[in-house]
Write a protein that holds these residues in place. Sequence first.
Motif, PDB file in Angstrom:
ATOM      1  N   ASN A  96       0.953  -7.762  -6.930  1.00 28.75           N
ATOM      2  CA  ASN A  96       2.056  -8.265  -7.726  1.00 28.75           C
ATOM      3  C   ASN A  96       2.024  -9.779  -7.789  1.00 28.75           C
ATOM      4  O   ASN A  96       1.722 -10.444  -6.798  1.00 28.75           O
ATOM      5  CB  ASN A  96       3.393  -7.798  -7.151  1.00 28.75           C
ATOM      6  CG  ASN A  96       4.583  -8.405  -7.886  1.00 28.75           C
ATOM      7  OD1 ASN A  96       5.176  -9.376  -7.438  1.00 28.75           O
ATOM      8  ND2 ASN A  96       4.918  -7.833  -9.030  1.00 28.75           N
TER       9      ASN A  96
ATOM     10  N   THR B  33       2.457  -6.187 -12.083  1.00 35.07           N
ATOM     11  CA  THR B  33       1.851  -5.426 -10.996  1.00 35.07           C
ATOM     12  C   THR B  33       0.623  -4.697 -11.530  1.00 35.07           C
ATOM     13  O   THR B  33       0.604  -4.243 -12.678  1.00 35.07           O
ATOM     14  CB  THR B  33       2.831  -4.406 -10.400  1.00 35.07           C
ATOM     15  OG1 THR B  33       3.207  -3.463 -11.415  1.00 35.07           O
ATOM     16  CG2 THR B  33       4.074  -5.077  -9.858  1.00 35.07           C
TER      17      THR B  33
ATOM     18  N   PHE C 164      -7.305   0.445 -14.429  1.00 35.14           N
ATOM     19  CA  PHE C 164      -6.123  -0.053 -13.727  1.00 35.14           C
ATOM     20  C   PHE C 164      -4.852   0.471 -14.373  1.00 35.14           C
ATOM     21  O   PHE C 164      -4.794   0.695 -15.586  1.00 35.14           O
ATOM     22  CB  PHE C 164      -6.079  -1.594 -13.759  1.00 35.14           C
ATOM     23  CG  PHE C 164      -7.317  -2.253 -13.236  1.00 35.14           C
ATOM     24  CD1 PHE C 164      -7.474  -2.500 -11.879  1.00 35.14           C
ATOM     25  CD2 PHE C 164      -8.336  -2.627 -14.101  1.00 35.14           C
ATOM     26  CE1 PHE C 164      -8.622  -3.108 -11.397  1.00 35.14           C
ATOM     27  CE2 PHE C 164      -9.485  -3.238 -13.626  1.00 35.14           C
ATOM     28  CZ  PHE C 164      -9.625  -3.474 -12.269  1.00 35.14           C
TER      29      PHE C 164
ATOM     30  N   THR D  92      -2.414  -1.777 -10.262  1.00 39.75           N
ATOM     31  CA  THR D  92      -2.869  -0.781  -9.291  1.00 39.75           C
ATOM     32  C   THR D  92      -4.232  -0.252  -9.731  1.00 39.75           C
ATOM     33  O   THR D  92      -4.369   0.200 -10.876  1.00 39.75           O
ATOM     34  CB  THR D  92      -1.881   0.382  -9.187  1.00 39.75           C
ATOM     35  OG1 THR D  92      -0.602  -0.114  -8.807  1.00 39.75           O
ATOM     36  CG2 THR D  92      -2.343   1.402  -8.152  1.00 39.75           C
TER      37      THR D  92
ATOM     38  N   THR E  89      -1.245  -1.985  -4.461  1.00 37.66           N
ATOM     39  CA  THR E  89      -0.621  -2.486  -5.678  1.00 37.66           C
ATOM     40  C   THR E  89      -0.396  -3.977  -5.507  1.00 37.66           C
ATOM     41  O   THR E  89       0.267  -4.396  -4.555  1.00 37.66           O
ATOM     42  CB  THR E  89       0.711  -1.773  -5.960  1.00 37.66           C
ATOM     43  OG1 THR E  89       0.459  -0.404  -6.281  1.00 37.66           O
ATOM     44  CG2 THR E  89       1.422  -2.418  -7.147  1.00 37.66           C
TER      45      THR E  89
ATOM     46  N   TYR F  49       0.838  -1.200   0.000  1.00 32.97           N
ATOM     47  CA  TYR F  49       0.000   0.000   0.000  1.00 32.97           C
ATOM     48  C   TYR F  49       0.874   1.251   0.000  1.00 32.97           C
ATOM     49  O   TYR F  49       1.949   1.283   0.605  1.00 32.97           O
ATOM     50  CB  TYR F  49      -0.907   0.024   1.222  1.00 32.97           C
ATOM     51  CG  TYR F  49      -2.033  -0.973   1.165  1.00 32.97           C
ATOM     52  CD1 TYR F  49      -3.287  -0.610   0.666  1.00 32.97           C
ATOM     53  CD2 TYR F  49      -1.857  -2.271   1.595  1.00 32.97           C
ATOM     54  CE1 TYR F  49      -4.328  -1.525   0.616  1.00 32.97           C
ATOM     55  CE2 TYR F  49      -2.886  -3.197   1.546  1.00 32.97           C
ATOM     56  CZ  TYR F  49      -4.119  -2.807   1.056  1.00 32.97           C
ATOM     57  OH  TYR F  49      -5.143  -3.720   1.006  1.00 32.97           O
ATOM     58  N   ARG F  50       0.373   2.257  -0.696  1.00 34.51           N
ATOM     59  CA  ARG F  50       0.990   3.580  -0.662  1.00 34.51           C
ATOM     60  C   ARG F  50      -0.127   4.609  -0.565  1.00 34.51           C
ATOM     61  O   ARG F  50      -0.932   4.744  -1.493  1.00 34.51           O
ATOM     62  CB  ARG F  50       1.849   3.820  -1.898  1.00 34.51           C
ATOM     63  CG  ARG F  50       2.538   5.185  -1.892  1.00 34.51           C
ATOM     64  CD  ARG F  50       3.465   5.345  -3.092  1.00 34.51           C
ATOM     65  NE  ARG F  50       4.096   6.656  -3.105  1.00 34.51           N
ATOM     66  CZ  ARG F  50       5.200   6.954  -2.447  1.00 34.51           C
ATOM     67  NH1 ARG F  50       5.785   6.019  -1.715  1.00 34.51           N
ATOM     68  NH2 ARG F  50       5.724   8.153  -2.523  1.00 34.51           N
TER      69      ARG F  50
END
Length: 299
Positions: free
Chosen positions: A44, A53, A66, A55, A42, A36-37
């Motif tokens: 993978n 990956t 996405f 997101t 995200t 997480y950010r």
Amino acid sequence: MKSVIGLVVGLAIATQATATELILYPVQIGSETVRYRTGIPTLNLETASGSVTVTPLPLDHNHATFGVAVYNKADNSVNFGVENVTATIAGKPIPVLSREELQRRAKNRAAWSMVGIALLSGVAAAAVSTAHTTSQSYGNIRTPHGTYFWSSSYRDNSLGAVAAGATVAAGTAGIVGVQNRLDYTLGTLATDILQTTTIDPDNSYGGIVVIEKPSGIAAPYDVTVSMHLNGVEYPFTFRLTEQGKNKPAPFTEAAFGNHPRLSHSTPAPVPPTIAPATSSLPSQSVPASSLPPPAASSS
């Protein structure tokens, strides 16, 4: 005329009121990992021949969208584009939209925006006019939300006509603004949407993928988007639902791909071993005759 203005404004308010904020939540379905950010996940998946990956991005008119990046770990170059992406919703295949289709829809949305601005401009111009029957105009306009009928009248050299002209000019400026935003959008789509690209070994490529919005299926629903790279499928599932509602189960601890903290402590230095001191002079034997006689003991 006031009723027409009220109808248009009411339609805009009703559209805003019924709109719900939808979001994509990740769903754990296999061995994917998640990071997480600032609240954005995200996912993978990695194999011997590649890594992918995905997101979730803000929805494009409620279309699941996405950001996708792939890394080629194989020994040969490989092509990757929208044709390597498939999607299903509720187990049924759903189209992945190409750049050309997205550009066509962007133009259509801009056209409807221009029509809406022109309609409101014309209605407002008629409303501020003080004329009666000097010059009558009638018409109708079709929109995605229905057909609207309007009428207006103007009288030369009146303040109302001047105000109406200014309103029409403002509407024209609004249409120009929409066109400018359309040009920017089309330029962004041309560079950002995933398109067929050759990826050499040890290289990566990424872009935006937009999934068609299903008809007859209301949120919440799960959408699975799969990337096909070097003969391997990389599936990822997300739940499209209202923010904070119908959230899927959290990912397991193993899915975070946690790495233990590395120990940076330095062991205490081992002191050097000191050997006992030895004489460097050669040893010599002393003759017994040279030694002094022992002292006599007293009786």
